[in-house]
Design a protein around this motif. Structure first.
Motif, mmCIF file in Angstrom:
data_model
loop_
_atom_site.group_PDB
_atom_site.id
_atom_site.type_symbol
_atom_site.label_atom_id
_atom_site.label_comp_id
_atom_site.label_asym_id
_atom_site.label_seq_id
_atom_site.Cartn_x
_atom_site.Cartn_y
_atom_site.Cartn_z
ATOM 1 N N ILE A 1 -35.469 13.499 47.025
ATOM 2 C CA ILE A 1 -36.909 13.615 47.277
ATOM 3 C C ILE A 1 -37.211 14.875 48.084
ATOM 4 C CG2 ILE A 1 -38.855 12.571 48.491
ATOM 5 C CD1 ILE A 1 -38.275 11.098 45.968
ATOM 6 N N CYS A 2 -36.375 15.136 49.101
ATOM 7 C CA CYS A 2 -36.570 16.341 49.918
ATOM 8 C C CYS A 2 -36.536 17.595 49.055
ATOM 9 C CB CYS A 2 -35.497 16.438 50.997
ATOM 10 S SG CYS A 2 -35.643 15.233 52.330
ATOM 11 N N HIS A 3 -35.555 17.682 48.165
ATOM 12 C CA HIS A 3 -35.447 18.853 47.292
ATOM 13 C C HIS A 3 -36.594 18.907 46.286
ATOM 14 C CE1 HIS A 3 -31.704 20.764 48.496
ATOM 15 N NE2 HIS A 3 -31.145 19.578 48.611
ATOM 16 N N ALA A 4 -37.019 17.759 45.815
ATOM 17 C CA ALA A 4 -38.120 17.736 44.850
ATOM 18 C C ALA A 4 -39.418 18.227 45.473
ATOM 19 C CB ALA A 4 -38.291 16.333 44.287
ATOM 20 N N ASP A 5 -39.656 17.840 46.717
ATOM 21 C CA ASP A 5 -40.915 18.166 47.388
ATOM 22 C C ASP A 5 -40.840 19.426 48.243
ATOM 23 O OD1 ASP A 5 -41.941 15.870 46.280
ATOM 24 O OD2 ASP A 5 -41.710 14.655 48.088
ATOM 25 N N GLY A 6 -39.622 19.953 48.439
ATOM 26 C CA GLY A 6 -39.467 21.098 49.333
ATOM 27 C C GLY A 6 -39.723 20.741 50.773
ATOM 28 N N GLU A 7 -39.332 19.529 51.167
ATOM 29 C CA GLU A 7 -39.513 19.063 52.546
ATOM 30 C C GLU A 7 -38.200 19.214 53.315
ATOM 31 O OE1 GLU A 7 -42.067 17.883 54.273
ATOM 32 O OE2 GLU A 7 -43.553 17.985 52.661
ATOM 33 N N GLY A 8 -38.167 20.169 54.235
ATOM 34 C CA GLY A 8 -36.982 20.384 55.048
ATOM 35 C C GLY A 8 -35.917 21.235 54.384
ATOM 36 N N VAL A 9 -36.062 21.458 53.090
ATOM 37 C CA VAL A 9 -35.156 22.306 52.308
ATOM 38 C C VAL A 9 -36.008 23.050 51.286
ATOM 39 C CG1 VAL A 9 -33.062 20.887 52.537
ATOM 40 C CG2 VAL A 9 -34.732 20.378 50.729
ATOM 41 N N PRO A 10 -35.501 24.162 50.735
ATOM 42 C CA PRO A 10 -36.263 24.837 49.676
ATOM 43 C C PRO A 10 -36.463 23.919 48.478
ATOM 44 C CG PRO A 10 -34.524 26.263 50.518
ATOM 45 C CD PRO A 10 -34.266 24.903 51.096
ATOM 46 N N GLN A 11 -37.631 24.026 47.836
ATOM 47 C CA GLN A 11 -37.882 23.214 46.657
ATOM 48 C C GLN A 11 -36.900 23.609 45.551
ATOM 49 O OE1 GLN A 11 -39.060 23.619 43.372
ATOM 50 N NE2 GLN A 11 -39.183 21.400 43.088
ATOM 51 N N ASP A 12 -36.233 22.635 44.965
ATOM 52 C CA ASP A 12 -35.201 22.907 43.967
ATOM 53 C C ASP A 12 -35.056 21.672 43.093
ATOM 54 O OD1 ASP A 12 -32.836 23.313 42.521
ATOM 55 O OD2 ASP A 12 -31.884 24.439 44.138
ATOM 56 N N THR A 13 -35.642 21.730 41.900
ATOM 57 C CA THR A 13 -35.635 20.575 41.013
ATOM 58 C C THR A 13 -34.241 20.262 40.487
ATOM 59 O OG1 THR A 13 -37.905 21.140 40.356
ATOM 60 C CG2 THR A 13 -36.756 19.538 38.995
ATOM 61 N N VAL A 14 -33.411 21.280 40.333
ATOM 62 C CA VAL A 14 -32.041 21.037 39.873
ATOM 63 C C VAL A 14 -31.283 20.216 40.923
ATOM 64 C CG1 VAL A 14 -29.825 22.130 39.341
ATOM 65 C CG2 VAL A 14 -31.940 23.066 38.393
ATOM 66 N N GLU A 15 -31.378 20.630 42.184
ATOM 67 C CA GLU A 15 -30.726 19.873 43.254
ATOM 68 C C GLU A 15 -31.326 18.476 43.375
ATOM 69 O OE1 GLU A 15 -28.255 20.246 45.883
ATOM 70 O OE2 GLU A 15 -27.512 21.585 44.322
ATOM 71 N N ALA A 16 -32.636 18.393 43.221
ATOM 72 C CA ALA A 16 -33.294 17.092 43.288
ATOM 73 C C ALA A 16 -32.745 16.164 42.208
ATOM 74 C CB ALA A 16 -34.805 17.258 43.125
ATOM 75 N N TYR A 17 -32.603 16.704 40.997
ATOM 76 C CA TYR A 17 -32.083 15.895 39.890
ATOM 77 C C TYR A 17 -30.646 15.469 40.169
ATOM 78 C CZ TYR A 17 -30.790 14.535 35.140
ATOM 79 O OH TYR A 17 -30.335 13.837 34.035
ATOM 80 N N LYS A 18 -29.840 16.401 40.650
ATOM 81 C CA LYS A 18 -28.435 16.078 40.944
ATOM 82 C C LYS A 18 -28.340 14.883 41.886
ATOM 83 C CE LYS A 18 -26.024 17.972 44.272
ATOM 84 N NZ LYS A 18 -25.289 18.945 45.122
ATOM 85 N N TRP A 19 -29.031 14.954 43.006
ATOM 86 C CA TRP A 19 -28.910 13.885 43.994
ATOM 87 C C TRP A 19 -29.530 12.581 43.513
ATOM 88 C CZ3 TRP A 19 -25.279 14.150 47.255
ATOM 89 C CH2 TRP A 19 -24.869 15.374 47.785
ATOM 90 N N THR A 20 -30.573 12.694 42.709
ATOM 91 C CA THR A 20 -31.216 11.487 42.195
ATOM 92 C C THR A 20 -30.321 10.780 41.180
ATOM 93 O OG1 THR A 20 -33.388 12.512 42.556
ATOM 94 C CG2 THR A 20 -33.315 10.581 41.133
ATOM 95 N N VAL A 21 -29.653 11.542 40.332
ATOM 96 C CA VAL A 21 -28.711 10.945 39.379
ATOM 97 C C VAL A 21 -27.577 10.245 40.128
ATOM 98 C CG1 VAL A 21 -26.946 11.467 37.632
ATOM 99 C CG2 VAL A 21 -29.238 12.468 37.461
ATOM 100 N N LEU A 22 -27.039 10.898 41.143
ATOM 101 C CA LEU A 22 -25.959 10.288 41.922
ATOM 102 C C LEU A 22 -26.446 9.015 42.617
ATOM 103 C CD1 LEU A 22 -24.427 13.521 43.471
ATOM 104 C CD2 LEU A 22 -23.331 12.037 41.781
#
Length: 296
Positions: free
Chosen positions: A233-254
């Motif tokens: 969620i943090c990566h998806a929204d760019g909260e506390g980290v740069p917005q990065d949909t690829v990273e968001a997807y990675k962590w969400t799949v895991l």
């Protein structure tokens, strides 16, 4: 997170299991086992505990949990706190002895009264559950605090939970944050997750989304599904980290693979936002993360 759920998420008592022994140590362990038995038969409690460990782990002697329990019992009756704790653990798990929660609690209590930190945490846990003894959160706080003051991370986490929820003590998020941090610094994933939650919401600490993301990342690196989802969620929204949909997807799949139901839905939402190239890159990152987790 509710107190009961939190206390059951992690066992503080490890089951005994045989350990491989390097070849060069085998002769020394066999010889030690012979000497331990001679000394144990003379009634030396400390040696009786060591012999019990050899039988529990199958080192130098055939693994025999009933025999381990016999030697722990002998030492426990002499007041050895390690033996009392180990005997409580065997009753708790039903290994080498019939499973008996009341006996487990009695021996944990004896060890706890002698300052054994994990036994103190087990006594605190019993008071939160209210099965062997009457439920008493104030008593649980006292026992968790004794163990937490000795640096026992499970007790530190459980004490934080009670401060967080206001059970047995007045609700105090600052105290919760303090105890979560102590456990989190020792690698306790659930404490890292909950400390991240406090930073994200600004309860007990100044709101700091970057700190929240860092704590989520530490718990996620241990395979905690809720932390993986929160980091996604943090990566998806760019909260506390740069917005990065690829990273968001990675962590969400895991997170989905590790049992987070919300992640199951969110990963499909994110997948639709990725190009084929990004999706391929995400799959590479997911495989690398799986490999890293499998080697922990």
């Amino acid at each position: 997170m509710e107190v009961m759920e939190a206390l059951h998420r992690r066992k503080s008592i490890r089951a005994f299991s045989p350990r491989p022994v390097p070849r060069e140590l085998v002769h020394r362990i066999l010889e030690a086992a012979r000497w331990y038995r001679r000394a144990a038969e003379q009634g030396l409690a400390e040696v009786q505990v060591k012999l019990g460990h050899l039988y529990a782990l199958g080192q130098g002697v055939p693994q025999d949990e009933a025999e381990a329990a016999k030697w722990f019992q002998k030492a426990a009756q002499q007041g050895d706190r390690a033996a009392q704790f180990n005997l409580g653990a065997l009753y708790d798990q039903g290994r080498g002895l019939p499973k008996d929660p009341a006996q487990a609690f009695a021996w944990y209590r004896k060890a706890a009264e002698q300052g054994h930190p994990i036994a103190q945490a087990q006594v605190g846990k019993a008071y939160t559950e209210g099965q062997v003894v009457a439920q008493d959160f104030a008593a649980a706080v006292q026992w968790f605090r004794k163990a937490a003051d000795q640096g026992e991370p499970t007790a530190q986490f459980n004490l934080a939970i009670l401060y967080d929820s206001g059970r047995g003590v007045p609700q105090d998020h600052a105290q919760a944050a303090r105890w979560y941090r102590l456990a989190a610094d020792r690698g306790y994933a659930l404490a890292q997750l909950n400390l991240g939650n406090l930073y994200e919401t600004g309860q007990g600490v100044a709101k700091d989304t970057a700190a929240a993301a860092r704590w989520y990342a530490r718990a996620a690196a241990q395979g905690n599904a809720d932390a993986e989802y929160a980091l996604g969620i943090c990566h998806a929204d760019g909260e506390g980290v740069p917005q990065d949909t690829v990273e968001a997807y990675k962590w969400t799949v895991l997170a989905a693979e590790h049992g987070n139901a919300h992640a199951e839905v969110f990963k499909e939402v994110l997948a639709k936002k990725l190009t084929p190239e990004q999706l391929a890159r995400a799959q590479q990152l997911i495989e690398a993360a799986r490999h890293k987790l499998s080697g922990r």
